[in-house]
Write an enzyme that holds these catalytic residues in place. Structure first.
Site, PDB file in Angstrom:
ATOM      1  N   ARG A  99      -3.662   3.873  -6.115  1.00 36.02           N
ATOM      2  CA  ARG A  99      -3.174   3.063  -7.224  1.00 36.02           C
ATOM      3  C   ARG A  99      -4.391   2.532  -7.975  1.00 36.02           C
ATOM      4  NH1 ARG A  99      -2.285  -2.839  -6.523  1.00 36.02           N
ATOM      5  NH2 ARG A  99      -1.463  -3.634  -8.475  1.00 36.02           N
ATOM      6  N   HIS A 144      -3.936  -4.850 -15.114  1.00 36.94           N
ATOM      7  CA  HIS A 144      -4.424  -5.633 -13.972  1.00 36.94           C
ATOM      8  C   HIS A 144      -5.445  -6.646 -14.520  1.00 36.94           C
ATOM      9  CE1 HIS A 144      -4.964  -5.494  -9.356  1.00 36.94           C
ATOM     10  NE2 HIS A 144      -5.617  -6.551  -9.771  1.00 36.94           N
ATOM     11  N   GLU A 189       0.493  -9.038 -10.544  1.00 37.66           N
ATOM     12  CA  GLU A 189       0.365 -10.453 -10.211  1.00 37.66           C
ATOM     13  C   GLU A 189       0.415 -11.423 -11.399  1.00 37.66           C
ATOM     14  OE1 GLU A 189      -2.714 -11.558  -7.497  1.00 37.66           O
ATOM     15  OE2 GLU A 189      -2.244  -9.983  -6.069  1.00 37.66           O
ATOM     16  N   ASN A 327       2.050  -7.800  -3.328  1.00 35.43           N
ATOM     17  CA  ASN A 327       0.722  -7.963  -2.746  1.00 35.43           C
ATOM     18  C   ASN A 327       0.813  -9.108  -1.743  1.00 35.43           C
ATOM     19  OD1 ASN A 327      -0.067  -6.026  -4.569  1.00 35.43           O
ATOM     20  ND2 ASN A 327      -1.152  -7.445  -5.928  1.00 35.43           N
ATOM     21  N   TYR A 329      -1.164 -11.206   1.430  1.00 34.26           N
ATOM     22  CA  TYR A 329      -2.389 -11.449   2.186  1.00 34.26           C
ATOM     23  C   TYR A 329      -2.264 -12.558   3.218  1.00 34.26           C
ATOM     24  CZ  TYR A 329      -4.786  -8.633  -1.369  1.00 34.26           C
ATOM     25  OH  TYR A 329      -5.179  -7.602  -2.183  1.00 34.26           O
ATOM     26  N   GLU A 394      -0.657  -4.159  -2.060  1.00 37.24           N
ATOM     27  CA  GLU A 394      -1.954  -4.640  -1.590  1.00 37.24           C
ATOM     28  C   GLU A 394      -1.764  -5.436  -0.311  1.00 37.24           C
ATOM     29  OE1 GLU A 394      -4.133  -6.979  -4.441  1.00 37.24           O
ATOM     30  OE2 GLU A 394      -3.701  -5.587  -6.082  1.00 37.24           O
TER      31      GLU A 394
END
Ligand SMILES: *[C@@H]1O[C@H](CO)[C@@H](O)[C@H](O)[C@H]1NC(C)=O
Ligand SMILES: *[C@@H]1O[C@H](CO)[C@@H](O)[C@H](O)[C@H]1NC(C)=O
Ligand SMILES: *[C@@H]1O[C@H](CO)[C@@H](O)[C@H](O)[C@H]1NC(C)=O
Ligand SMILES: *[C@@H]1O[C@H](CO)[C@@H](O)[C@H](O)[C@H]1NC(C)=O
Ligand SMILES: *[C@@H]1O[C@H](CO)[C@@H](O)[C@H](O)[C@H]1NC(C)=O
Length: 504
Positions: A99, A144, A189, A327, A329, A394
């Site tokens: 990606r 992005h 995002e 995404n 984390y 992600e």
């Protein structure tokens, strides 16, 4: 579905060990595993050919003090010149997809669709062709974070006209790359762009438009996403047959204790729901509308700071996400701000967040490691949006500049285990997973101080040479076996950080 139910019941009675027996830590057939990057973080070549200036070029050149090491993405990983080497590394690791994002001002030097850069477009055609020739699926993010500076000068994401400018830009890429690209990301995002870019200086454009900027930006992001989706549907879907989704940063929001189940839900709605609820159901979550109206009133605003969608817009927006990109984390424990009992509103959500002192932290100050939060979040997504097609675009871990990255391997192992349990035991419809990131790269305001790559990049040298880390070797095994592999034990402690809780 029944299979999962039975497994869940058995697991609930026999403890967590059972989960892993059920799951066997293999990836389901057809599950897609890949990796990713973002244009500004890797490409470099900021001023070659006729490329226009974007908000990040402008921001880092004018405000180097915002970046931890005063660095910038002028050269970064040099991927503009080294994309063939990047693709070879992605292939030799064994990933299914890559990606990458397109730099808007590289393709449209004036910011608008009146001038198309031949070189700029050619770069993305080259990269796409190289991926396809190597059997790697290209997934393209249209945006992005790096819109043209000229558009920012007109308000950027706070100017509704960006919706049409974005659609015109997207059309050029669908036309140019859509025969090869079948999975598109519109915007990566929004929460970060809008929250950090229009209410703080953490991300470009770094405008502090307190209370108002974030929601206005988000409103236009949703419209730009939806209009782009509708345009693809009308002009390209029949002949190209691709899918389009948005990518949201979704943390795990867990109740601090059982008194705070509602608080955890509110946190989720203010984060994921802000964008996802409109795309799946046509409007913002009720709790957001109620809370922002309440707090706006307490601040003396004549109307809610959260904009409203007209019925016409609701119809355009409703049902415009073929898959949900996420995404993920980190996680937080959530509880209600006690000040509210005194009638003091400190935030729109009315929440406070914390972490457990046992959670290790990566080199990124926000990245606390809590793998269980990943599964918790995936189950929440399953329940909120009728188990949508979900792609984790992600997931990854920032560490020191270190080739023996045992801590990163641990992170991947534990997070992937939670994901596989969520998929195989709990029926979460996750179809793809992307490692962030293939290369160490320019980590926005953290510059080159935090490294997310499974491949090291020598930023201090003009050659920007790549060196594989231990985590790349681990991924190579995982990808060839399609099964999680045990975590190697460090022979020497190469990290200054304290051990992770699972390194008992
Ligand atoms: C591009 O930027 C670099 C600095 O990153 C500078 O040295 C170079 O002269 C610039 N090239 C052009 C064509 O402006
Ligand atoms: C694209 O590939 C062609 C053929 O290899 C090469 O000549 C050209 O320089 C490449 N262009 C870009 C922008 O990468
Ligand atoms: C949750 O934590 C709050 C604040 O510490 C406390 O007042 C409350 O009693 C706790 N609730 C439960 C069910 O433990
Ligand atoms: C969105 O579409 C669904 C399904 O068609 C419908 O039930 C719902 O009422 C729509 N939402 C809005 C806000 O119009
Ligand atoms: C980078 O790699 C190239 C090709 O392997 C090599 O010739 C060069 O010496 C390397 N540069 C550095 C600084 O290690």
């Amino acid at each position: 579905m029944k299979r999962y139910l039975i497994a869940t019941i058995i697991c609930a009675t026999i403890s967590t060990v059972c989960c892993c027996d059920v799951v066997k830590l293999t990836f389901p057939s057809g599950f897609s595993l890949g990796t990713g990057s973002a244009a500004y973080q890797v490409e470099g070549a900021w001023n070659v050919s006729d490329k226009g200036e974007n908000v990040w070029d402008y921001y880092v050149h004018n405000h180097p003090e915002i970046i931890a090491d005063g660095s910038n993405g002028d050269v970064a990983c040099n991927s503009y010149y080294k994309y063939k080497e990047d693709v070879a590394l992605i292939k030799s690791t064994g990933f299914d997809f890559y990606r990458f994002s397109v730099s808007w001002s590289r393709v449209l030097p004036t910011g608008f669709a009146n001038v198309i850069s031949e070189d700029g477009l050619q770069y993305y055609k080259n990269l796409t062709a190289e991926l396809v020739a190597n059997g790697i699926e290209p997934i393209v993010t249209l945006y992005h974070w790096d819109h043209p500076q000229v558009i920012e000068e007109m308000g950027g994401w706070t100017n509704e006209l960006i919706v049409d400018w974005f659609v015109a830009y997207a059309r050029i890429l669908f036309e140019a790359l859509g025969d090869s690209v079948k999975r598109w990301v519109t915007i990566n995002e929004p929460d970060s762009i809008c929250g950090d870019g229009y209410e703080s200086t953490r991300l470009a454009p770094g405008k502090i438009i307190t209370d108002i900027g974030k929601y206005l930006c988000g409103h236009n992001v949703i419209k730009a996403h939806a209009k782009t989706y509708r345009m693809y549907e009308e002009e390209f879907r029949d002949r190209q047959g691709g899918v389009i989704g948005i990518v949201l940063p979704v943390s795990g929001y867990l109740p601090y204790n059982s008194s705070y189940e509602d608080a955890a839900d509110t946190a989720f709605q203010f984060n994921c729901g802000w964008m996802a609820h409109p795309l799946y159901f046509g409007d913002y979550p009720e709790i957001m509308k109620t809370r922002v109206a309440l707090v706006s009133e307490s601040q003396g605003y004549p109307r809610s700071r959260l904009p409203e969608f007209s019925d016409e817009w609701k119809a355009i927006i409703n049902g415009t996400n073929d898959y949900l990109g996420i995404n993920h984390y980190t996680s937080r424990f959530v509880y209600n701000d006690p000040d509210e009992e005194l009638g003091i509103y400190n935030s729109d959500s009315g929440l406070l967040m914390t972490v457990d002192s046992s959670w290790p932290v990566a080199t990124s100050s926000w990245l606390y490691v809590y793998p269980e939060g990943f599964g918790y979040m995936l189950r929440k997504v399953r329940d909120e949006y009728n188990n949508p097609s979900t792609w984790v675009m992600e997931n990854g871990y920032s560490g020191a500049d270190n080739l023996e990255d045992y801590d990163r391997i641990n992170y991947f192992y534990e997070y992937l285990k939670e994901m596989l349990i969520a998929v195989k035991r709990d029926g979460c419809n996750v179809e793809g997973y992307g490692v962030w990131s293939i290369l160490d790269n320019f980590e926005w305001a953290d510059g080159y101080t935090n490294r997310f790559g499974i491949i090291r990049v020598e930023f201090d040298d003009a050659d920007t040479n790549r060196t594989t880390k231990l985590s790349q070797a681990w991924w190579k095994k995982v990808l060839s076996k399609r099964k999680l592999q045990s975590v190697p034990t460090p022979t020497t402690n190469t990290n200054t950080r304290t051990g992770l809780p699972w390194q008992k």
